[in-house]
Design a protein around this motif. Structure first.
Motif, PDB file in Angstrom:
ATOM      1  N   GLY A  58       0.804  -1.217   0.000  1.00 26.04           N
ATOM      2  CA  GLY A  58       0.000   0.000   0.000  1.00 26.04           C
ATOM      3  C   GLY A  58       0.836   1.267   0.000  1.00 26.04           C
ATOM      4  N   PHE A  59       2.166   1.130  -0.003  1.00 21.09           N
ATOM      5  CA  PHE A  59       3.028   2.308   0.065  1.00 21.09           C
ATOM      6  C   PHE A  59       2.867   3.209  -1.164  1.00 21.09           C
ATOM      7  CE2 PHE A  59       7.113   4.401  -0.856  1.00 21.09           C
ATOM      8  CZ  PHE A  59       7.208   5.203   0.269  1.00 21.09           C
ATOM      9  N   THR A  60       2.958   2.639  -2.354  1.00 22.55           N
ATOM     10  CA  THR A  60       2.836   3.461  -3.556  1.00 22.55           C
ATOM     11  C   THR A  60       1.418   4.015  -3.689  1.00 22.55           C
ATOM     12  OG1 THR A  60       2.474   1.446  -4.864  1.00 22.55           O
ATOM     13  CG2 THR A  60       4.708   2.364  -4.829  1.00 22.55           C
ATOM     14  N   THR A  61       0.437   3.261  -3.219  1.00 21.11           N
ATOM     15  CA  THR A  61      -0.940   3.748  -3.211  1.00 21.11           C
ATOM     16  C   THR A  61      -1.027   5.040  -2.407  1.00 21.11           C
ATOM     17  OG1 THR A  61      -1.600   1.415  -3.125  1.00 21.11           O
ATOM     18  CG2 THR A  61      -3.330   3.058  -2.843  1.00 21.11           C
ATOM     19  N   ALA A  62      -0.406   5.024  -1.227  1.00 20.45           N
ATOM     20  CA  ALA A  62      -0.430   6.188  -0.339  1.00 20.45           C
ATOM     21  C   ALA A  62       0.302   7.375  -0.952  1.00 20.45           C
ATOM     22  CB  ALA A  62       0.186   5.817   1.011  1.00 20.45           C
ATOM     23  N   VAL A  63       1.469   7.126  -1.539  1.00 19.08           N
ATOM     24  CA  VAL A  63       2.241   8.212  -2.151  1.00 19.08           C
ATOM     25  C   VAL A  63       1.442   8.849  -3.283  1.00 19.08           C
ATOM     26  CG1 VAL A  63       4.293   8.780  -3.500  1.00 19.08           C
ATOM     27  CG2 VAL A  63       4.492   7.269  -1.512  1.00 19.08           C
ATOM     28  N   MET A  64       0.860   8.024  -4.156  1.00 19.39           N
ATOM     29  CA  MET A  64       0.118   8.567  -5.302  1.00 19.39           C
ATOM     30  C   MET A  64      -1.140   9.307  -4.858  1.00 19.39           C
ATOM     31  SD  MET A  64       0.601   5.741  -8.352  1.00 19.39           S
ATOM     32  CE  MET A  64      -0.199   4.395  -7.466  1.00 19.39           C
ATOM     33  N   ALA A  65      -1.739   8.860  -3.748  1.00 24.25           N
ATOM     34  CA  ALA A  65      -2.939   9.532  -3.246  1.00 24.25           C
ATOM     35  C   ALA A  65      -2.635  10.960  -2.809  1.00 24.25           C
ATOM     36  CB  ALA A  65      -3.532   8.744  -2.087  1.00 24.25           C
ATOM     37  N   ARG A  66      -1.387  11.225  -2.442  1.00 23.19           N
ATOM     38  CA  ARG A  66      -0.995  12.585  -2.068  1.00 23.19           C
ATOM     39  C   ARG A  66      -0.764  13.469  -3.291  1.00 23.19           C
ATOM     40  NH1 ARG A  66      -0.056  12.328   3.332  1.00 23.19           N
ATOM     41  NH2 ARG A  66       0.663  10.347   4.219  1.00 23.19           N
ATOM     42  N   LEU A  67      -0.684  12.859  -4.461  1.00 25.93           N
ATOM     43  CA  LEU A  67      -0.384  13.591  -5.690  1.00 25.93           C
ATOM     44  C   LEU A  67      -1.571  13.686  -6.642  1.00 25.93           C
ATOM     45  CD1 LEU A  67       3.045  11.849  -6.342  1.00 25.93           C
ATOM     46  CD2 LEU A  67       2.756  14.235  -5.643  1.00 25.93           C
ATOM     47  N   ALA A  68      -2.520  12.753  -6.527  1.00 24.70           N
ATOM     48  CA  ALA A  68      -3.639  12.650  -7.469  1.00 24.70           C
ATOM     49  C   ALA A  68      -4.966  12.902  -6.756  1.00 24.70           C
ATOM     50  CB  ALA A  68      -3.634  11.279  -8.131  1.00 24.70           C
ATOM     51  N   GLY A  69      -6.029  12.954  -7.562  1.00 26.67           N
ATOM     52  CA  GLY A  69      -7.345  13.178  -6.985  1.00 26.67           C
ATOM     53  C   GLY A  69      -7.964  11.931  -6.393  1.00 26.67           C
ATOM     54  N   ARG A  70      -7.761  10.774  -7.071  1.00 22.16           N
ATOM     55  CA  ARG A  70      -8.354   9.523  -6.612  1.00 22.16           C
ATOM     56  C   ARG A  70      -7.488   8.366  -7.096  1.00 22.16           C
ATOM     57  NH1 ARG A  70     -12.047   5.456  -8.232  1.00 22.16           N
ATOM     58  NH2 ARG A  70     -13.588   4.897  -6.637  1.00 22.16           N
ATOM     59  N   VAL A  71      -7.257   7.399  -6.235  1.00 22.19           N
ATOM     60  CA  VAL A  71      -6.475   6.219  -6.592  1.00 22.19           C
ATOM     61  C   VAL A  71      -7.302   4.972  -6.297  1.00 22.19           C
ATOM     62  CG1 VAL A  71      -4.370   4.874  -6.191  1.00 22.19           C
ATOM     63  CG2 VAL A  71      -4.295   7.381  -6.077  1.00 22.19           C
ATOM     64  N   LEU A  72      -7.476   4.127  -7.299  1.00 21.91           N
ATOM     65  CA  LEU A  72      -8.100   2.823  -7.130  1.00 21.91           C
ATOM     66  C   LEU A  72      -7.015   1.776  -7.320  1.00 21.91           C
ATOM     67  CD1 LEU A  72     -10.477   0.838  -6.843  1.00 21.91           C
ATOM     68  CD2 LEU A  72     -10.849   1.072  -9.314  1.00 21.91           C
ATOM     69  N   SER A  73      -6.783   0.956  -6.305  1.00 20.30           N
ATOM     70  CA  SER A  73      -5.710  -0.039  -6.355  1.00 20.30           C
ATOM     71  C   SER A  73      -6.302  -1.436  -6.238  1.00 20.30           C
ATOM     72  CB  SER A  73      -4.715   0.206  -5.212  1.00 20.30           C
ATOM     73  OG  SER A  73      -3.599  -0.652  -5.327  1.00 20.30           O
ATOM     74  N   LEU A  74      -5.882  -2.334  -7.120  1.00 20.00           N
ATOM     75  CA  LEU A  74      -6.384  -3.708  -7.140  1.00 20.00           C
ATOM     76  C   LEU A  74      -5.312  -4.671  -6.649  1.00 20.00           C
ATOM     77  CD1 LEU A  74      -8.198  -3.831 -10.614  1.00 20.00           C
ATOM     78  CD2 LEU A  74      -9.020  -2.936  -8.423  1.00 20.00           C
ATOM     79  N   GLU A  75      -5.715  -5.623  -5.812  1.00 24.05           N
ATOM     80  CA  GLU A  75      -4.780  -6.596  -5.249  1.00 24.05           C
ATOM     81  C   GLU A  75      -5.454  -7.963  -5.167  1.00 24.05           C
ATOM     82  OE1 GLU A  75      -2.037  -8.722  -4.108  1.00 24.05           O
ATOM     83  OE2 GLU A  75      -1.438  -6.608  -4.229  1.00 24.05           O
ATOM     84  N   ARG A  76      -4.728  -9.024  -5.554  1.00 22.78           N
ATOM     85  CA  ARG A  76      -5.316 -10.363  -5.584  1.00 22.78           C
ATOM     86  C   ARG A  76      -5.280 -11.062  -4.228  1.00 22.78           C
ATOM     87  NH1 ARG A  76      -2.150 -14.974  -6.637  1.00 22.78           N
ATOM     88  NH2 ARG A  76      -3.794 -15.713  -8.011  1.00 22.78           N
ATOM     89  N   TYR A  77      -4.483 -10.563  -3.279  1.00 25.15           N
ATOM     90  CA  TYR A  77      -4.390 -11.192  -1.963  1.00 25.15           C
ATOM     91  C   TYR A  77      -5.222 -10.413  -0.947  1.00 25.15           C
ATOM     92  CZ  TYR A  77      -0.508 -13.915  -3.822  1.00 25.15           C
ATOM     93  OH  TYR A  77       0.261 -14.766  -4.582  1.00 25.15           O
ATOM     94  N   ARG A  78      -6.203 -11.074  -0.361  1.00 25.83           N
ATOM     95  CA  ARG A  78      -7.090 -10.413   0.595  1.00 25.83           C
ATOM     96  C   ARG A  78      -6.317  -9.882   1.803  1.00 25.83           C
ATOM     97  NH1 ARG A  78     -12.396 -10.566   0.886  1.00 25.83           N
ATOM     98  NH2 ARG A  78     -12.523 -12.417  -0.452  1.00 25.83           N
TER      99      ARG A  78
END
Length: 217
Positions: A92-112
């Protein structure tokens, strides 16, 4: 106090490496600085959290080295209005970084398990514009698109049309493309009208993007 000092020193070393590569984007570096990497790695790996090498995370997966993550996110040229699709949440690290730069981030992951941990970390950081979904990354998401930016942390053997078609006009996708068991190249695909301009960035070795969601983890 020791952990905080290590965090500051690690980030300072990361900044120096980025400057040597000519990557000095202040807004990008501020997003990395505001996202404590120590919160996304296993405790016993804190001393190498800001290094260039991959780090093991839960479910037998790995988090890419910080330098590579920074270069790929920089290639997206994120703006505050952008909608971003990320394939492969990982820690989730890159998700968090991009969320600080963009308006909305949708991230998909196969492992629950990774989905749940990433959601907890994002919540702890009070990041409200990033959403992590347990889903098959190989399936198209036309109902959620279009996206201004797409980034994939696994390799495709050829141009991934199912994602390229989800890009909005002037959209950009960054993904590794090449032999699944050999060396690939990170490609930056820019959508201009009905055509795409491809810029090859750097050689990498990524695992292939797997089909389906994990049954047990």
């Amino acid at each position: 106090m020791k952990a905080a000092l290590s965090d500051r020193e690690g980030f300072a070393a990361f900044l120096l490496r980025m400057r040597s590569l000519g990557l000095t984007d202040q807004r990008l570096m501020s997003a990395f600085e505001a996202t404590p990497r120590m919160a996304f790695v296993n405790g016993n790996l804190g001393n190498v959290a800001y290094g260039e090498g991959m780090l093991p995370i839960e479910c037998g997966e790995f988090m890419e080295g910080l330098d590579l993550q920074a270069q790929l996110i920089r290639a997206l040229d994120l703006e505050p209005t952008h909608r971003v699709l990320e394939i492969g949440t990982g820690s989730g690290f890159t998700t968090a970084v991009m969320a600080r730069l963009a308006g909305r981030v949708l991230s998909l992951e196969r492992y629950r398990t990774l989905v749940e941990l990433a959601q907890q970390r994002l919540q702890a950081l009070k990041i409200e514009n990033a959403f992590v979904k347990h889903a098959d990354g190989r399936q198209g998401l036309a109902h959620d698109g279009p996206f201004d930016r797409i980034i994939v942390w696994s390799a495709f053997e050829s141009m991934p049309r199912q994602y390229v078609d989800l890009l909005s006009s002037n959209g950009v996708m960054v993904a590794p493309i090449g032999p699944l068991e050999g060396q690939q190249v990170v490609a930056r695909l820019a959508k201009i009208g009905s055509r795409f301009e491809r810029e090859d960035m750097m050689p990498v070795r990524f695992l292939p993007l797997l089909e389906g969601v994990a049954a047990a983890l």
